[in-house]
Design an enzyme around this catalytic site. Structure first.
Site, PDB file in Angstrom:
ATOM      1  N   HIS A 192       0.865  -1.202   0.000  1.00 63.93           N
ATOM      2  CA  HIS A 192       0.000   0.000   0.000  1.00 63.93           C
ATOM      3  C   HIS A 192       0.890   1.237   0.000  1.00 63.93           C
ATOM      4  O   HIS A 192       1.467   1.590   1.030  1.00 63.93           O
ATOM      5  CB  HIS A 192      -0.907   0.002   1.244  1.00 63.93           C
ATOM      6  CG  HIS A 192      -1.862   1.158   1.301  1.00 63.93           C
ATOM      7  ND1 HIS A 192      -3.196   1.006   1.609  1.00 63.93           N
ATOM      8  CD2 HIS A 192      -1.704   2.485   1.096  1.00 63.93           C
ATOM      9  CE1 HIS A 192      -3.809   2.172   1.588  1.00 63.93           C
ATOM     10  NE2 HIS A 192      -2.917   3.100   1.285  1.00 63.93           N
ATOM     11  N   HIS A 213       1.415   5.424  -1.822  1.00 65.92           N
ATOM     12  CA  HIS A 213       1.014   6.531  -2.703  1.00 65.92           C
ATOM     13  C   HIS A 213       2.278   7.102  -3.321  1.00 65.92           C
ATOM     14  O   HIS A 213       3.114   7.669  -2.612  1.00 65.92           O
ATOM     15  CB  HIS A 213       0.280   7.619  -1.906  1.00 65.92           C
ATOM     16  CG  HIS A 213      -0.949   7.097  -1.236  1.00 65.92           C
ATOM     17  ND1 HIS A 213      -2.197   7.135  -1.834  1.00 65.92           N
ATOM     18  CD2 HIS A 213      -1.124   6.477  -0.049  1.00 65.92           C
ATOM     19  CE1 HIS A 213      -3.079   6.575  -1.019  1.00 65.92           C
ATOM     20  NE2 HIS A 213      -2.456   6.158   0.069  1.00 65.92           N
ATOM     21  N   LYS A 265      -9.503  -0.739  -5.676  1.00 70.08           N
ATOM     22  CA  LYS A 265      -9.511  -0.053  -4.386  1.00 70.08           C
ATOM     23  C   LYS A 265     -10.853   0.621  -4.149  1.00 70.08           C
ATOM     24  O   LYS A 265     -11.347   1.360  -4.998  1.00 70.08           O
ATOM     25  CB  LYS A 265      -8.399   1.005  -4.391  1.00 70.08           C
ATOM     26  CG  LYS A 265      -8.281   1.841  -3.136  1.00 70.08           C
ATOM     27  CD  LYS A 265      -7.714   1.044  -1.980  1.00 70.08           C
ATOM     28  CE  LYS A 265      -7.840   1.809  -0.672  1.00 70.08           C
ATOM     29  NZ  LYS A 265      -6.755   2.728  -0.413  1.00 70.08           N
ATOM     30  N   ASP A 317       1.519   2.802   3.455  1.00 74.70           N
ATOM     31  CA  ASP A 317       0.648   3.959   3.267  1.00 74.70           C
ATOM     32  C   ASP A 317       1.463   5.254   3.248  1.00 74.70           C
ATOM     33  O   ASP A 317       0.982   6.304   3.691  1.00 74.70           O
ATOM     34  CB  ASP A 317      -0.456   4.018   4.334  1.00 74.70           C
ATOM     35  CG  ASP A 317      -1.561   5.009   3.951  1.00 74.70           C
ATOM     36  OD1 ASP A 317      -1.695   5.319   2.761  1.00 74.70           O
ATOM     37  OD2 ASP A 317      -2.269   5.476   4.859  1.00 74.70           O
TER      38      ASP A 317
HETATM   39  C1  NCD Z   1      -3.710   9.074   1.809  1.00 72.06           C
HETATM   40  C2  NCD Z   1      -3.275  10.075   0.728  1.00 72.06           C
HETATM   41  O1  NCD Z   1      -2.742  11.136   1.085  1.00 72.06           O
HETATM   42  O2  NCD Z   1      -3.438   9.798  -0.461  1.00 72.06           O
HETATM   43  N1  NCD Z   1      -3.747   9.749   3.057  1.00 72.06           N
HETATM   44  C3  NCD Z   1      -3.755   9.181   4.296  1.00 72.06           C
HETATM   45  O3  NCD Z   1      -3.928   9.923   5.265  1.00 72.06           O
HETATM   46  N2  NCD Z   1      -3.576   7.899   4.458  1.00 72.06           N
HETATM   47  C4  NCD Z   1      -5.022   8.451   1.441  1.00 72.06           C
HETATM   48  C5  NCD Z   1      -5.347   7.187   2.189  1.00 72.06           C
HETATM   49  O4  NCD Z   1      -4.593   6.221   2.159  1.00 72.06           O
HETATM   50  O5  NCD Z   1      -6.393   7.122   2.838  1.00 72.06           O
HETATM   51 ZN    ZN Z   2      -3.261   5.071   1.556  1.00 78.03          ZN
HETATM   52 ZN    ZN Z   3      -6.769   5.059   2.908  1.00 83.31          ZN
END
Ligand code: NCD
Ligand code: ZN
Ligand code: ZN
Length: 349
Positions: free
Chosen positions: A15, A17, A101, A249
């Protein structure tokens, strides 16, 4: 402090971004240096909702990869109420879409195009169940009446339990769990169920957001909870239960957009992510279980081979990075409250 070295099969990040354009170029090397593969979240603006968009995004990631780094992005499609099940299935069959997702609309960063009424995507979930395509869930209700600290637990009751009952064979990953209730659900749920756990939710509780002032860089969604929940997450991660595996994350936002009247949710932990996990497993005296959590259980759930290469970490005193520059300004890196004593010393070989 004793110097200790640890060599693991190379892990994956289930996971992350990675964003796009300049931010992508700035943050990608951190992830690619540690992880062999990563599930790349599709919450771009606009979101990645088709196979063609996912293929193009994957290519942009590969183009941004520094020479010499071996890294495979695994793409997730962003579910909307108008998603085309045929396109999704074709993308999966073609090896372009690994998963899909679910963002409840309004639950988190760039989730406005997400799902308001789960029943409307039931035909898509039916199809995913049939073809064995995993559903990844941001599991929080969006109801403004529900206390922000309760939104994960309420989601389990209101949405996850009925969803599991309707699709008993669907592969479900409950992403970035933050509560004891989340842990208990995943431990006991029927059907193929797993969860990712972030380094920061293993290292901080909600006090970290209010330590001598408001701390926007400790704010993410789902928000960090009470200590009892952090302890439940640590127990789950280090339990050896293959339903729990690594998902950072890592979610970079420009520093000035977090230090803001309406600061963005997301913790950028990519630079030291694996070191943070090692520190947690070390503190729990479970370093022997780190490889399962980081490198074995994720591939097993996704039905993928494990990585062949290895990575080495060292335990010694060091300073972790504070800021990471991007052309648009710095992003602040996650710093564990008690300091960080682990580092990756040898990238994968
Ligand atoms: C994530 C993002 O910034 O894209 N932010 C977060 O607080 N985790 C989105 C997500 O994973 O929910
Ligand atoms: Zn996330
Ligand atoms: Zn999330």
């Amino acid at each position: 402090m004793t110097t200790l070295s640890l060599t693991l099969r190379r892990p994956d990040d289930w996971h992350v971004h990675l964003r796009d354009q300049q931010m992508l170029a700035a943050v990608l090397p951190h992830t690619a240096r540690q992880f062999g593969r990563a599930i790349v979240m599709p919450n771009l603006k606009p979101p990645v909702t088709t196979t063609a968009q996912a293929a193009a995004y994957r290519q942009r990631i590969l183009d941004a990869l520094p020479a010499g780094l071996d890294f495979m992005p695994l793409m997730a499609c962003y579910l909307t109420e108008t998603i085309d099940p045929d396109d999704l299935a074709q993308g999966h069959a073609a090896g372009i879409l690994t998963a899909a997702k679910l963002y409840p609309a309004g639950a988190t960063t760039n989730s406005d195009a997400g799902v308001r009424d789960l029943v409307r995507i039931y035909p898509v979930l039916e199809r995913m169940q049939k073809i064995g395509m995993p559903l990844l869930i941001h599991g929080e209700v969006v109801d403004a009446e529900i206390d922000v600290f309760d939104r994960e637990a309420v989601f389990i009751e209101q949405h996850l339990i009925p969803l599991r009952a309707a699709f008993p064979a669907l592969k479900i990953v409950f992403e970035h769990i933050t509560t004891r209730e989340g842990v208990q659900y995943v431990e006991t749920a029927e059907g193929p169920t797993a969860a990712t756990i972030t380094p920061h939710h293993l290292m901080i509780n909600r006090n970290a957001m209010f330590e001598r002032g408001i701390r926007p860089h400790m704010y993410c969604l789902p928000v960090a909870k009470r200590e009892v929940h952090r302890l439940a997450l640590r127990a789950a991660a280090t339990s050896g239960n293959a339903r729990f595996f690594l998902g950072t994350d890592s979610a970079p936002h420009l520093r000035h957009l977090k230090e803001h009247d309406c600061g963005c949710a997301g913790v950028f932990n990519a630079p030291d992510a694996l070191a943070c996990y090692a520190q947690v497993f070390d503190e729990e005296q479970r370093l022997d279980r780190l490889e399962g959590f980081a490198s074995l259980f994720g591939p097993a759930f996704y039905g993928l081979p494990v990585n062949d290469d290895k990575i080495t970490l060292l335990k010694n005193a060091l300073e972790s990075a504070e800021n990471w520059p991007t052309p648009d300004g710095p992003v602040r890196c996650f710093e564990p409250p008690g300091g960080l004593h682990w580092q990756v010393v040898r990238d994968y070989v």
